[in-house]
Design a protein around this motif. Structure first.
Motif, PDB file in Angstrom:
ATOM      1  N   ILE A 156      -3.478  -1.426  -5.555  1.00 35.19           N
ATOM      2  CA  ILE A 156      -2.064  -1.036  -6.269  1.00 35.19           C
ATOM      3  C   ILE A 156      -1.282  -0.084  -5.443  1.00 35.19           C
ATOM      4  CG2 ILE A 156      -3.360  -1.096  -8.463  1.00 35.19           C
ATOM      5  CD1 ILE A 156      -4.073   1.640  -8.659  1.00 35.19           C
ATOM      6  N   ALA A 157       0.071  -0.157  -5.754  1.00 35.10           N
ATOM      7  CA  ALA A 157       0.993   0.568  -4.931  1.00 35.10           C
ATOM      8  C   ALA A 157       1.151   1.913  -5.565  1.00 35.10           C
ATOM      9  CB  ALA A 157       2.426  -0.092  -5.038  1.00 35.10           C
ATOM     10  N   ILE A 158       1.226   2.920  -4.587  1.00 38.55           N
ATOM     11  CA  ILE A 158       1.499   4.395  -4.881  1.00 38.55           C
ATOM     12  C   ILE A 158       2.692   4.897  -4.167  1.00 38.55           C
ATOM     13  CG2 ILE A 158      -0.976   4.891  -5.975  1.00 38.55           C
ATOM     14  CD1 ILE A 158      -1.668   6.041  -3.397  1.00 38.55           C
ATOM     15  N   LYS A 159       2.974   6.007  -4.685  1.00 39.74           N
ATOM     16  CA  LYS A 159       4.017   7.150  -4.073  1.00 39.74           C
ATOM     17  C   LYS A 159       3.659   8.356  -4.660  1.00 39.74           C
ATOM     18  CE  LYS A 159       7.064   5.076  -1.296  1.00 39.74           C
ATOM     19  NZ  LYS A 159       6.694   5.539   0.161  1.00 39.74           N
ATOM     20  N   ARG A 160       3.799   9.288  -3.890  1.00 38.88           N
ATOM     21  CA  ARG A 160       3.729  10.868  -4.240  1.00 38.88           C
ATOM     22  C   ARG A 160       5.026  11.079  -5.229  1.00 38.88           C
ATOM     23  NH1 ARG A 160      -0.150  13.572  -1.718  1.00 38.88           N
ATOM     24  NH2 ARG A 160      -0.572  12.240   0.170  1.00 38.88           N
ATOM     25  N   VAL A 161       4.605  11.846  -6.443  1.00 41.07           N
ATOM     26  CA  VAL A 161       5.461  12.152  -7.155  1.00 41.07           C
ATOM     27  C   VAL A 161       5.405  13.853  -7.223  1.00 41.07           C
ATOM     28  CG1 VAL A 161       5.367   9.842  -8.487  1.00 41.07           C
ATOM     29  CG2 VAL A 161       3.827  12.071  -9.128  1.00 41.07           C
ATOM     30  N   SER A 162       6.596  14.310  -7.867  1.00 36.84           N
ATOM     31  CA  SER A 162       6.398  15.683  -8.212  1.00 36.84           C
ATOM     32  C   SER A 162       5.575  15.921  -9.199  1.00 36.84           C
ATOM     33  CB  SER A 162       8.000  16.252  -8.243  1.00 36.84           C
ATOM     34  OG  SER A 162       8.595  15.583  -9.494  1.00 36.84           O
ATOM     35  N   SER A 163       5.293  17.340  -9.193  1.00 36.01           N
ATOM     36  CA  SER A 163       4.205  17.544 -10.496  1.00 36.01           C
ATOM     37  C   SER A 163       4.731  17.363 -11.795  1.00 36.01           C
ATOM     38  CB  SER A 163       3.486  19.017 -10.264  1.00 36.01           C
ATOM     39  OG  SER A 163       4.328  20.065 -10.911  1.00 36.01           O
ATOM     40  N   GLN A 164       6.166  17.774 -11.911  1.00 32.98           N
ATOM     41  CA  GLN A 164       6.575  17.635 -13.150  1.00 32.98           C
ATOM     42  C   GLN A 164       6.874  16.143 -13.726  1.00 32.98           C
ATOM     43  OE1 GLN A 164       8.841  18.874 -10.986  1.00 32.98           O
ATOM     44  NE2 GLN A 164      10.919  18.203 -11.438  1.00 32.98           N
ATOM     45  N   ASN A 165       6.687  15.290 -12.768  1.00 32.66           N
ATOM     46  CA  ASN A 165       6.923  13.705 -13.021  1.00 32.66           C
ATOM     47  C   ASN A 165       5.598  12.886 -13.207  1.00 32.66           C
ATOM     48  OD1 ASN A 165       9.513  13.214 -13.138  1.00 32.66           O
ATOM     49  ND2 ASN A 165       9.911  13.039 -10.818  1.00 32.66           N
ATOM     50  N   THR A 166       4.388  13.538 -13.154  1.00 33.57           N
ATOM     51  CA  THR A 166       3.252  12.885 -13.488  1.00 33.57           C
ATOM     52  C   THR A 166       3.156  12.306 -14.813  1.00 33.57           C
ATOM     53  OG1 THR A 166       2.075  14.910 -14.402  1.00 33.57           O
ATOM     54  CG2 THR A 166       1.848  14.352 -12.123  1.00 33.57           C
ATOM     55  N   ASN A 199      -1.090  13.890  -7.047  1.00 33.95           N
ATOM     56  CA  ASN A 199       0.136  13.907  -7.373  1.00 33.95           C
ATOM     57  C   ASN A 199       0.638  12.360  -6.792  1.00 33.95           C
ATOM     58  OD1 ASN A 199       0.081  14.121  -4.712  1.00 33.95           O
ATOM     59  ND2 ASN A 199       1.980  15.609  -4.593  1.00 33.95           N
ATOM     60  N   LEU A 200      -0.412  11.309  -6.818  1.00 37.15           N
ATOM     61  CA  LEU A 200      -0.308   9.867  -6.392  1.00 37.15           C
ATOM     62  C   LEU A 200       0.043   8.965  -7.481  1.00 37.15           C
ATOM     63  CD1 LEU A 200      -2.825   9.670  -3.437  1.00 37.15           C
ATOM     64  CD2 LEU A 200      -0.504  10.196  -3.279  1.00 37.15           C
ATOM     65  N   GLY A 201       1.355   8.707  -7.834  1.00 39.96           N
ATOM     66  CA  GLY A 201       1.584   7.973  -8.945  1.00 39.96           C
ATOM     67  C   GLY A 201       1.771   6.362  -8.612  1.00 39.96           C
ATOM     68  N   VAL A 202       1.305   5.608  -9.527  1.00 39.77           N
ATOM     69  CA  VAL A 202       1.560   4.236  -9.433  1.00 39.77           C
ATOM     70  C   VAL A 202       2.756   3.653  -9.605  1.00 39.77           C
ATOM     71  CG1 VAL A 202       0.416   2.109 -10.361  1.00 39.77           C
ATOM     72  CG2 VAL A 202      -0.951   4.024 -10.583  1.00 39.77           C
ATOM     73  N   VAL A 203       3.031   2.701  -8.549  1.00 38.52           N
ATOM     74  CA  VAL A 203       4.316   2.102  -8.584  1.00 38.52           C
ATOM     75  C   VAL A 203       4.248   0.804  -9.127  1.00 38.52           C
ATOM     76  CG1 VAL A 203       6.326   1.241  -7.117  1.00 38.52           C
ATOM     77  CG2 VAL A 203       5.007   3.337  -6.661  1.00 38.52           C
ATOM     78  N   GLY A 204       5.124   0.060  -9.565  1.00 39.52           N
ATOM     79  CA  GLY A 204       5.009  -1.178 -10.312  1.00 39.52           C
ATOM     80  C   GLY A 204       4.748  -2.357  -9.437  1.00 39.52           C
ATOM     81  N   ARG A 205       3.879  -2.432  -8.502  1.00 41.88           N
ATOM     82  CA  ARG A 205       3.339  -3.319  -7.699  1.00 41.88           C
ATOM     83  C   ARG A 205       1.733  -3.378  -7.613  1.00 41.88           C
ATOM     84  NH1 ARG A 205       8.055  -3.699  -8.133  1.00 41.88           N
ATOM     85  NH2 ARG A 205       9.556  -4.223  -6.649  1.00 41.88           N
TER      86      ARG A 205
END
Ligand code: G1P
Length: 286
Positions: A156-166, A199-205
């Motif tokens: 699964i694809a991930i990108k770091r996100v800021s803590s308010q965006n989890t 803070n590693l958020g899933v990206v839609g891929r």
């Protein structure tokens, strides 16, 4: 086994983009002069995908028309001697074989993917969410196919996100394997910052093994009463390893007005015909 098939989900209501999405599918919003979904289709083709299935729903007919051939338009362009445009329009409708399934009830991303079970059958497949628009030198999905070929399991694809965006994304509990690759130990859908495992958020891929279908069939509704892909992946962890890959490239959350504007400006600035003038305009405006 090679990743040959891709599922593109386009069945959601697009509530974050109301009111335009009342009668216009979110996936047909233009970024410069191409609809969002075309970027996903091109990314899939450029990543070696041979067959695409788009999951649509009520009110999404514009997507099917878009990838179809329009003899009327071709005739009109021929009469006007617009040969370049005519060529482009013909190429667009012969890009790749696209088939469509309608999701009859919008019961969530996991449920949408489950409707593609018979199409995918028993092979690994890709999933692309068109509102995650990715700008990268090497297509993000292609980068993921390489990781899949190395490990032979779901990626699964991930990108770091800021803590308010989890609260906006699926968040993984990671175990680092190499600079950009993590083993997924767990996943939570849209957790509050204080509950997020990283803070590693899933990206839609996603590249998924076909066992995900059996799991989706027994996944109960989760966040927002929807059948969540994130919950199914958490269950899939009981039978197989899943890796997360931090791809090279910029992700735009183009399913929201701000993300869509950012994507539009970034993509337009790179267009040879309008980029320079747009930069000048923005400079004056600011
Ligand atoms: C979906 C997934 C979420 C993921 C996100 C990526 O959420 O459920 O885990 O992080 O896509 O865009 P949605 O954006 O459909 O609410």
């Amino acid at each position: 086994m090679k990743v040959r098939k891709a599922v593109i989900t386009a069945a959601g209501w697009g509530t974050r983009f109301l009111p335009i999405t009342r009668s216009q599918p979110k996936e047909m919003l233009p970024v410069v002069n191409k609809p969002l979904i075309q970027y996903s289709v091109e990314e899939a083709i450029n990543s070696g995908i041979e067959q695409i299935i788009v999951i649509t729903a009520l009110g999404k007919r514009a997507i099917e028309d878009y990838f179809d051939r329009s003899f009327e338009l071709e005739y009109f362009l021929e009469q006007k001697r617009e040969t370049k445009l005519l060529q482009e329009m013909r190429e667009l409708s012969s890009l790749i074989d696209v088939c469509y399934i309608r999701q009859k009830e919008q019961l969530g991303l996991g449920h949408a993917i489950l409707t593609a079970k018979n199409f995918v059958a028993d092979e690994p497949f890709a999933v692309l969410l068109p509102d995650d628009l990715i700008d990268s030198r090497v297509p993000a999905l292609k980068q993921m196919v390489e990781v899949y070929e190395q490990y032979g399991t779901s990626v699964i694809a991930i990108k770091r996100v800021s803590s308010q965006n989890t609260v906006k994304y699926g968040i993984i509990e990671p175990k680092r394997v190499s600079a950009k690759i993590y083993q997924v130990l767990g996943l939570t859908e849209k957790p509050k910052p204080q509950e997020a495992p990283s803070n590693l958020g899933v990206v839609g891929r996603y590249i998924l093994m076909p066992q995900i279908f059996d799991v989706l069939e027994v996944t109960p509704p989760g966040k927002n009463q929807e059948i969540q892909l994130t919950d199914a992946l958490q269950l899939l962890l009981q039978q197989q390893t899943i890796y997360a890959y931090e791809f090279d490239g910029v992700r735009y959350d183009a399913g929201t007005p701000l993300g869509w504007l950012e994507a539009t400006i970034a993509f337009a600035l790179k267009q040879p015909d309008i980029g320079r003038e747009l930069r000048e305009y923005l400079r004056q405006l600011l």
